[in-house]
Design an enzyme around this catalytic site. Structure first.
Site, mmCIF file in Angstrom:
data_model
loop_
_atom_site.group_PDB
_atom_site.id
_atom_site.type_symbol
_atom_site.label_atom_id
_atom_site.label_comp_id
_atom_site.label_asym_id
_atom_site.label_seq_id
_atom_site.Cartn_x
_atom_site.Cartn_y
_atom_site.Cartn_z
ATOM 1 N N ASN A 74 0.852 -1.191 0.000
ATOM 2 C CA ASN A 74 0.000 0.000 0.000
ATOM 3 C C ASN A 74 0.891 1.246 0.000
ATOM 4 O O ASN A 74 1.674 1.449 0.935
ATOM 5 C CB ASN A 74 -0.899 -0.034 1.247
ATOM 6 C CG ASN A 74 -1.839 1.148 1.303
ATOM 7 O OD1 ASN A 74 -1.415 2.278 1.049
ATOM 8 N ND2 ASN A 74 -3.079 0.923 1.637
ATOM 9 N N HIS A 106 0.991 6.293 1.696
ATOM 10 C CA HIS A 106 1.733 7.273 2.484
ATOM 11 C C HIS A 106 2.876 7.937 1.724
ATOM 12 O O HIS A 106 3.421 8.945 2.172
ATOM 13 C CB HIS A 106 2.166 6.677 3.818
ATOM 14 C CG HIS A 106 0.974 6.441 4.700
ATOM 15 N ND1 HIS A 106 -0.089 7.322 4.728
ATOM 16 C CD2 HIS A 106 0.627 5.417 5.525
ATOM 17 C CE1 HIS A 106 -1.013 6.860 5.551
ATOM 18 N NE2 HIS A 106 -0.609 5.698 6.035
ATOM 19 N N HIS A 145 -5.621 3.560 -1.723
ATOM 20 C CA HIS A 145 -6.944 3.897 -1.188
ATOM 21 C C HIS A 145 -7.292 5.297 -1.680
ATOM 22 O O HIS A 145 -6.664 6.274 -1.279
ATOM 23 C CB HIS A 145 -6.896 3.845 0.348
ATOM 24 C CG HIS A 145 -8.215 4.072 1.005
ATOM 25 N ND1 HIS A 145 -8.391 3.934 2.362
ATOM 26 C CD2 HIS A 145 -9.435 4.411 0.509
ATOM 27 C CE1 HIS A 145 -9.665 4.192 2.667
ATOM 28 N NE2 HIS A 145 -10.315 4.497 1.559
ATOM 29 N N ARG A 162 -9.435 8.031 -1.214
ATOM 30 C CA ARG A 162 -10.402 8.460 -0.195
ATOM 31 C C ARG A 162 -11.273 9.584 -0.733
ATOM 32 O O ARG A 162 -10.852 10.357 -1.601
ATOM 33 C CB ARG A 162 -9.675 8.932 1.067
ATOM 34 C CG ARG A 162 -8.922 7.819 1.788
ATOM 35 C CD ARG A 162 -8.331 8.334 3.088
ATOM 36 N NE ARG A 162 -9.375 8.560 4.078
ATOM 37 C CZ ARG A 162 -9.656 7.722 5.073
ATOM 38 N NH1 ARG A 162 -8.961 6.617 5.242
ATOM 39 N NH2 ARG A 162 -10.629 7.989 5.918
ATOM 40 N N ARG A 181 -7.101 12.804 0.617
ATOM 41 C CA ARG A 181 -6.014 13.308 1.473
ATOM 42 C C ARG A 181 -4.645 12.790 1.045
ATOM 43 O O ARG A 181 -3.643 13.379 1.381
ATOM 44 C CB ARG A 181 -6.286 12.991 2.944
ATOM 45 C CG ARG A 181 -6.137 11.539 3.291
ATOM 46 C CD ARG A 181 -6.237 11.317 4.778
ATOM 47 N NE ARG A 181 -7.589 11.521 5.269
ATOM 48 C CZ ARG A 181 -8.074 10.921 6.353
ATOM 49 N NH1 ARG A 181 -7.309 10.118 7.057
ATOM 50 N NH2 ARG A 181 -9.320 11.119 6.744
ATOM 51 N N GLU A 219 -8.630 0.337 -3.076
ATOM 52 C CA GLU A 219 -9.472 0.365 -1.873
ATOM 53 C C GLU A 219 -10.350 1.596 -1.964
ATOM 54 O O GLU A 219 -9.857 2.689 -2.272
ATOM 55 C CB GLU A 219 -8.614 0.508 -0.614
ATOM 56 C CG GLU A 219 -7.797 -0.683 -0.267
ATOM 57 C CD GLU A 219 -6.933 -0.386 0.959
ATOM 58 O OE1 GLU A 219 -7.030 0.702 1.552
ATOM 59 O OE2 GLU A 219 -6.139 -1.260 1.289
ATOM 60 N N THR A 273 -8.445 3.681 8.311
ATOM 61 C CA THR A 273 -9.634 2.832 8.376
ATOM 62 C C THR A 273 -9.677 2.164 9.749
ATOM 63 O O THR A 273 -8.732 1.494 10.140
ATOM 64 C CB THR A 273 -9.565 1.768 7.260
ATOM 65 O OG1 THR A 273 -9.169 2.431 6.060
ATOM 66 C CG2 THR A 273 -10.898 1.107 7.056
ATOM 67 N N GLU A 287 -11.190 -9.341 2.825
ATOM 68 C CA GLU A 287 -9.919 -9.010 3.464
ATOM 69 C C GLU A 287 -10.204 -8.936 4.952
ATOM 70 O O GLU A 287 -11.008 -8.094 5.398
ATOM 71 C CB GLU A 287 -9.369 -7.680 2.952
ATOM 72 C CG GLU A 287 -8.063 -7.315 3.671
ATOM 73 C CD GLU A 287 -7.334 -6.130 3.056
ATOM 74 O OE1 GLU A 287 -7.402 -5.942 1.831
ATOM 75 O OE2 GLU A 287 -6.698 -5.388 3.826
ATOM 76 N N HIS A 292 -4.017 -4.523 7.610
ATOM 77 C CA HIS A 292 -4.156 -3.387 8.510
ATOM 78 C C HIS A 292 -3.311 -3.580 9.765
ATOM 79 O O HIS A 292 -3.517 -4.540 10.506
ATOM 80 C CB HIS A 292 -5.599 -3.093 8.917
ATOM 81 C CG HIS A 292 -5.775 -1.623 9.209
ATOM 82 N ND1 HIS A 292 -5.418 -1.065 10.400
ATOM 83 C CD2 HIS A 292 -6.189 -0.609 8.420
ATOM 84 C CE1 HIS A 292 -5.628 0.237 10.340
ATOM 85 N NE2 HIS A 292 -6.090 0.544 9.151
#
Ligand code: PXP
Length: 240
Positions: A7, A10, A43, A45, A49, A70, A101, A151, A191
């Site tokens: 992922n 970031h 992801h 969003r 962000r 995602e 999340t 998941e 996660h």
């Protein structure tokens, strides 16, 4: 074989902190793949962000492994996914004020609407994965929606304060995986997984893919910092 979806949200978080062009998640995806990532996870969003629509579009063209999008099961996101055609979609709950999340989706509320989302996406050839807690009723509902994957949310396992609590959460994940596989679902997890807690989850029978972000990006920053500083010193001397 167990695979790793990296992922890269970031990377975009750092870029968005300055609204600039670096670091670029597209470049990060290439490096993650060179390092052996089996898939790239982003992801998108509602508040944008970190990952931007532009990132999703470019990654669709550049990712050589598979792209897991995602997203929240909202009409806006479904329409983006239908256009983008990621290799699969993971449907997650989303609240604007959350830092990340915070738990699995509740499939029991809004069940008919959520079945419709699966129909729309899978009808267009995009496999769907539900991000849910390892809960008997949620897993049963996931199977009833016709989605191919779940998941399992590993946050409670990752955040456990005591070893016995961690063991209980691990057993819940093991039971959930077993139930899901028996119901014909394929099982991913993610996660809060780190270099220290990943192995017991990786060892769960039938687990297909782990989606991991924060811990990998955190390590990347630290293992890369020394070289980055050395190179800035070279640049200051005009020697880079
Ligand atoms: N899986 C899902 C569904 C997520 O929402 C996230 C966080 O975006 C992850 C995996 C990755 O979690 P982490 O960044 O804690 O590794």
């Amino acid at each position: 074989m167990l695979t790793l979806g990296v992922n890269i949200d970031h990377i975009a978080t750092v870029r968005q902190a300055r609204r600039t062009v670096e670091p670029d998640p597209v470049a990060a995806a290439v490096l993650a793949e060179l390092g052996g990532a089996d898939g790239i996870t982003i992801h998108l969003r509602e508040d944008r962000r970190h990952i931007q629509d532009r990132d999703a579009r470019l990654l669709r063209q550049t990712v050589r492994t598979h792209l897991n999008l995602e997203m929240a099961p909202t009409p806006e996101m479904v329409s983006i996914a239908l256009d983008l055609k990621p290799d699969y979609v993971t449907l997650v709950p989303e609240r604007r004020e959350e830092v990340t999340t915070e738990g699995g989706l509740d499939l029991l509320s809004n069940f008919p609407r959520l079945c419709g989302v699966v129909e729309q996406l899978q009808g267009a050839g995009i496999p769907v994965s539900w991000f849910i807690d390892s809960d008997r009723a949620q897993i049963e509902a996931a199977a009833k929606t016709g989605a191919y994957f779940i998941e399992l949310h590993t946050g409670k396992y990752a955040d456990a304060d005591h070893e016995d609590q961690r063991q209980q959460e691990l057993e819940a994940l093991q039971r959930g995986a077993e139930q899901a596989i028996a119901a014909g679902l394929r099982v991913n997890a993610g996660h809060g997984l780190t270099y220290w807690n990943v192995y017991p989850v990786a060892a769960i029978a039938g687990m297909e893919e782990l989606n991991i972000g924060h811990s990998i990006i955190s390590r990347a920053v630290l293992v890369g910092l020394e070289r980055a500083v050395r190179e800035m010193k070279l640049a200051m001397r005009g020697e880079l």
